[in-house]
Design a protein around this motif. Sequence first.
Motif, PDB file in Angstrom:
ATOM      1  N   GLU A 196       5.688  -8.595  14.492  1.00 29.76           N
ATOM      2  CA  GLU A 196       5.642 -10.060  14.518  1.00 29.76           C
ATOM      3  C   GLU A 196       4.856 -10.556  13.312  1.00 29.76           C
ATOM      4  O   GLU A 196       3.839  -9.928  12.978  1.00 29.76           O
ATOM      5  CB  GLU A 196       4.939 -10.538  15.796  1.00 29.76           C
ATOM      6  CG  GLU A 196       5.686 -10.286  17.076  1.00 29.76           C
ATOM      7  CD  GLU A 196       6.897 -11.171  17.215  1.00 29.76           C
ATOM      8  OE1 GLU A 196       6.902 -12.286  16.640  1.00 29.76           O
ATOM      9  OE2 GLU A 196       7.856 -10.739  17.880  1.00 29.76           O
ATOM     10  N   PRO A 197       5.204 -11.644  12.691  1.00 30.32           N
ATOM     11  CA  PRO A 197       6.420 -12.439  12.882  1.00 30.32           C
ATOM     12  C   PRO A 197       7.642 -11.716  12.317  1.00 30.32           C
ATOM     13  O   PRO A 197       7.648 -11.343  11.154  1.00 30.32           O
ATOM     14  CB  PRO A 197       6.151 -13.719  12.087  1.00 30.32           C
ATOM     15  CG  PRO A 197       4.762 -13.618  11.553  1.00 30.32           C
ATOM     16  CD  PRO A 197       4.325 -12.216  11.655  1.00 30.32           C
TER      17      PRO A 197
ATOM     18  N   LEU B 174       9.429 -12.554   8.951  1.00 33.40           N
ATOM     19  CA  LEU B 174       8.651 -12.151   7.779  1.00 33.40           C
ATOM     20  C   LEU B 174       8.854 -10.672   7.474  1.00 33.40           C
ATOM     21  O   LEU B 174       9.118 -10.282   6.329  1.00 33.40           O
ATOM     22  CB  LEU B 174       7.161 -12.438   8.020  1.00 33.40           C
ATOM     23  CG  LEU B 174       6.189 -11.941   6.946  1.00 33.40           C
ATOM     24  CD1 LEU B 174       6.435 -12.650   5.622  1.00 33.40           C
ATOM     25  CD2 LEU B 174       4.739 -12.154   7.394  1.00 33.40           C
ATOM     26  N   TYR B 175       8.745  -9.834   8.520  1.00 28.99           N
ATOM     27  CA  TYR B 175       8.850  -8.393   8.279  1.00 28.99           C
ATOM     28  C   TYR B 175      10.289  -7.965   8.003  1.00 28.99           C
ATOM     29  O   TYR B 175      10.525  -7.017   7.251  1.00 28.99           O
ATOM     30  CB  TYR B 175       8.209  -7.606   9.429  1.00 28.99           C
ATOM     31  CG  TYR B 175       6.698  -7.594   9.283  1.00 28.99           C
ATOM     32  CD1 TYR B 175       6.088  -6.769   8.353  1.00 28.99           C
ATOM     33  CD2 TYR B 175       5.890  -8.447  10.028  1.00 28.99           C
ATOM     34  CE1 TYR B 175       4.721  -6.765   8.175  1.00 28.99           C
ATOM     35  CE2 TYR B 175       4.518  -8.465   9.857  1.00 28.99           C
ATOM     36  CZ  TYR B 175       3.930  -7.618   8.930  1.00 28.99           C
ATOM     37  OH  TYR B 175       2.569  -7.632   8.742  1.00 28.99           O
TER      38      TYR B 175
ATOM     39  N   LEU C 139      13.016 -19.643   0.082  1.00 31.72           N
ATOM     40  CA  LEU C 139      11.972 -19.464  -0.932  1.00 31.72           C
ATOM     41  C   LEU C 139      10.637 -19.072  -0.309  1.00 31.72           C
ATOM     42  O   LEU C 139       9.984 -18.115  -0.746  1.00 31.72           O
ATOM     43  CB  LEU C 139      11.819 -20.755  -1.753  1.00 31.72           C
ATOM     44  CG  LEU C 139      10.677 -20.766  -2.770  1.00 31.72           C
ATOM     45  CD1 LEU C 139      10.911 -19.753  -3.883  1.00 31.72           C
ATOM     46  CD2 LEU C 139      10.486 -22.165  -3.364  1.00 31.72           C
ATOM     47  N   SER C 140      10.216 -19.809   0.738  1.00 31.97           N
ATOM     48  CA  SER C 140       8.908 -19.539   1.336  1.00 31.97           C
ATOM     49  C   SER C 140       8.841 -18.133   1.910  1.00 31.97           C
ATOM     50  O   SER C 140       7.856 -17.412   1.713  1.00 31.97           O
ATOM     51  CB  SER C 140       8.614 -20.545   2.460  1.00 31.97           C
ATOM     52  OG  SER C 140       8.521 -21.839   1.936  1.00 31.97           O
TER      53      SER C 140
ATOM     54  N   ILE D 116       8.562 -15.566  -0.929  1.00 32.85           N
ATOM     55  CA  ILE D 116       7.209 -15.485  -1.504  1.00 32.85           C
ATOM     56  C   ILE D 116       6.299 -14.711  -0.557  1.00 32.85           C
ATOM     57  O   ILE D 116       5.584 -13.787  -0.955  1.00 32.85           O
ATOM     58  CB  ILE D 116       6.640 -16.899  -1.768  1.00 32.85           C
ATOM     59  CG1 ILE D 116       7.426 -17.588  -2.892  1.00 32.85           C
ATOM     60  CG2 ILE D 116       5.155 -16.827  -2.143  1.00 32.85           C
ATOM     61  CD1 ILE D 116       7.026 -19.035  -3.131  1.00 32.85           C
ATOM     62  N   LEU D 117       6.348 -15.073   0.731  1.00 27.10           N
ATOM     63  CA  LEU D 117       5.482 -14.427   1.721  1.00 27.10           C
ATOM     64  C   LEU D 117       5.827 -12.962   1.944  1.00 27.10           C
ATOM     65  O   LEU D 117       4.932 -12.141   2.177  1.00 27.10           O
ATOM     66  CB  LEU D 117       5.591 -15.148   3.066  1.00 27.10           C
ATOM     67  CG  LEU D 117       4.715 -16.368   3.270  1.00 27.10           C
ATOM     68  CD1 LEU D 117       5.005 -16.968   4.635  1.00 27.10           C
ATOM     69  CD2 LEU D 117       3.233 -16.000   3.146  1.00 27.10           C
TER      70      LEU D 117
ATOM     71  N   ASP E 283       4.266 -11.168  -0.848  1.00 28.05           N
ATOM     72  CA  ASP E 283       2.807 -11.138  -0.674  1.00 28.05           C
ATOM     73  C   ASP E 283       2.393 -10.136   0.402  1.00 28.05           C
ATOM     74  O   ASP E 283       1.336  -9.498   0.291  1.00 28.05           O
ATOM     75  CB  ASP E 283       2.296 -12.534  -0.293  1.00 28.05           C
ATOM     76  CG  ASP E 283       2.399 -13.527  -1.442  1.00 28.05           C
ATOM     77  OD1 ASP E 283       2.598 -13.091  -2.597  1.00 28.05           O
ATOM     78  OD2 ASP E 283       2.294 -14.745  -1.191  1.00 28.05           O
ATOM     79  N   THR E 284       3.202 -10.012   1.444  1.00 25.04           N
ATOM     80  CA  THR E 284       2.899  -9.071   2.526  1.00 25.04           C
ATOM     81  C   THR E 284       3.028  -7.624   2.040  1.00 25.04           C
ATOM     82  O   THR E 284       2.165  -6.775   2.323  1.00 25.04           O
ATOM     83  CB  THR E 284       3.840  -9.314   3.726  1.00 25.04           C
ATOM     84  OG1 THR E 284       3.731 -10.681   4.128  1.00 25.04           O
ATOM     85  CG2 THR E 284       3.498  -8.413   4.899  1.00 25.04           C
TER      86      THR E 284
ATOM     87  N   SER F 266      -0.126  -6.532  -0.065  1.00 20.24           N
ATOM     88  CA  SER F 266      -1.333  -6.068   0.630  1.00 20.24           C
ATOM     89  C   SER F 266      -1.069  -4.773   1.386  1.00 20.24           C
ATOM     90  O   SER F 266      -1.943  -3.901   1.481  1.00 20.24           O
ATOM     91  CB  SER F 266      -1.880  -7.142   1.570  1.00 20.24           C
ATOM     92  OG  SER F 266      -0.868  -7.666   2.389  1.00 20.24           O
ATOM     93  N   LYS F 267       0.148  -4.620   1.911  1.00 15.45           N
ATOM     94  CA  LYS F 267       0.479  -3.376   2.628  1.00 15.45           C
ATOM     95  C   LYS F 267       0.347  -2.174   1.691  1.00 15.45           C
ATOM     96  O   LYS F 267      -0.151  -1.111   2.096  1.00 15.45           O
ATOM     97  CB  LYS F 267       1.910  -3.446   3.177  1.00 15.45           C
ATOM     98  CG  LYS F 267       2.062  -4.330   4.396  1.00 15.45           C
ATOM     99  CD  LYS F 267       1.510  -3.642   5.629  1.00 15.45           C
ATOM    100  CE  LYS F 267       1.693  -4.498   6.878  1.00 15.45           C
ATOM    101  NZ  LYS F 267       1.040  -3.890   8.049  1.00 15.45           N
TER     102      LYS F 267
END
Lengths: 348, 348
Positions: B32-33, B36-37, B126-127, B130-131, B134-135, B138-139
């Motif tokens: 989750e979410p 995103l993944y 787009l959002s 980008i996310l 970004d994820t 960090s991973k």
Amino acid sequence: MSRQSQAAVERAIVARRERVNQAVPEELPVDEPERLYEAARYLLDAGGKRLRPTVVLLVAESLADVDADPETADYRSFPAEGGSVDVLKAAVSVEVIQSFTLIHDDIMDDDDLRRGVPSVHREYDLSTAILAGDTLYSKAFQYLVETGAAPERTNAALMELATTCTQICEGQSLDIDFESRDAVATDEYLEMVELKTAVLYAASAAIPAMLVGADDEAVDSLHGYGLDVGRAFQIQDDLLDLTTPSEKLGKQRGSDLVEGKQTLITLHAREQGVDVDDLVETDSVEAVDEAEIEAAVDRLREAGSIRYARETARDLIASGKDNLRVLPDNEARARLEDIADYLIEREY
Amino acid sequence: MSRQSQAAVERAIVARRERVNQAVPEELPVDEPERLYEAARYLLDAGGKRLRPTVVLLVAESLADVDADPETADYRSFPAEGGSVDVLKAAVSVEVIQSFTLIHDDIMDDDDLRRGVPSVHREYDLSTAILAGDTLYSKAFQYLVETGAAPERTNAALMELATTCTQICEGQSLDIDFESRDAVATDEYLEMVELKTAVLYAASAAIPAMLVGADDEAVDSLHGYGLDVGRAFQIQDDLLDLTTPSEKLGKQRGSDLVEGKQTLITLHAREQGVDVDDLVETDSVEAVDEAEIEAAVDRLREAGSIRYARETARDLIASGKDNLRVLPDNEARARLEDIADYLIEREY
């Protein structure tokens, strides 16, 4: 919070902010390619309260149990278990992460303004803004490798930073998702706030403790302090939008209501049966008048939603301060307590 | 390169790619979410040669001097100085960084397709793109903290990853800048390629050496191997666009010329006085015909630019293979040599 401690907390923040502001160009000079680094520095140079890096410095000061004068303290070589640590680098690291998230969030939300200046994608362009954020992202990790802390402590701090960044992305993703959903429960909202906002406060309190060699119990409690005050900070933001006069707020009071933004207050009101979507009929911030906002806020007040949000924030601050009891009883701890109070007593 | 070693390198890549492909969902489950993944996994699941993670595994194998069967090797607990290291996590880390850069680059270049599927900002939005990037960012740092290597080695590897990411951003920024400039010198171009492309190959070769405890000389040489083969890889990409028939290339041959993209070949030709901007008059990839491309390529060939690029790539590969002499003489080192040759002999 007395006027006296309000003045003390403001002095504490201002003095440490100055040190962080001096460190930013040292850590992030405008290298080649210039346009990229100018864009990366743009929001950092535009201001900001520097609350998170101030928390970094104060936690290190409290743990070292030194009565540091923030104007002259040697933050670059700060006492740590078995050596010294550059806690200013750690402070810049969390501020740089904050700046990266603002740049990317402004793209996602298509916001034109930030800290009184155009957002980075407006001042520069979309590509430069994405890249400026990406550059700050890796720089934050570089700084944290370079503090001079023992390797195993550095590893722990890097893990904290990496998981924090992942959680911020998850929180931003949930926030975007909530915009297109009606039925968001207050606990879902609080989880989103925890991920999007509070975890970086938690990292700001936990990372310096990890670097200087505090034990796990202290690290966990400090992490809890950050989560608590970070959530309270966001709830206070939501409250201020409703309760602070527009001229003081620097933008139209109640703009969250006009824009249909979900907050803890509106979600609580919805759970009380208030038809939140009809509270404000005007759909532009420019066209709305004070009377309409006043009536909407009255409805929220009658539903107990303002009080609910205030109490939630107060409980979080109390819990946050409680978490500070792992620190020695000293000046720096008192300032961390003051910052907690300040976050819900501030009026802008 | 003999047909025999071509077959050997392909088997070596395929077997290790399989292991990386199995590890991706283990390291990056669709949490989750979900949206995103899913977006973060989208390009990783769409394919790719996995050359960089294959380099990670082969360097670890060569340094351990074990004749590992890639199908069964215990990469999760691989021999290292004084213990064991999860080299598969390190392999996934560099692949995840590669994927993050592709997602953000596709936004910047507004590319619709990648690996035969829509780019992430086209498939999602787009959002989310980008996310998702970004994820992954960090991973990749999380994975590298978790390999189980000694803390000081982990720190070194994290520093390498962070500086690599900063350099990739700088390279992408230069690449964007070059698009609006006529006069780019070949050495400026090679510096851009080094930053944008080659440093991640360098990190892929250096990081496993750092993690298992190789000495500085070996780490430096392996870093050099990566820089060399990474630059050669990009030059070969530029050459293939001109010399491979469209049906083999999977897109219009010469599309870089039509789109006015700067490459080592066109920059060299410009330095020889060729009016590169007039080489192809048709300004759309759909409208151009083979004869026009053929004539343009003939002009570049006459100027010596094709030969110059080929020789530059060959020299880099020779230098890269030379850098491998710090490794024990074994099967894995032979495969790393083969990969170097493969990069400039591949036809797609």
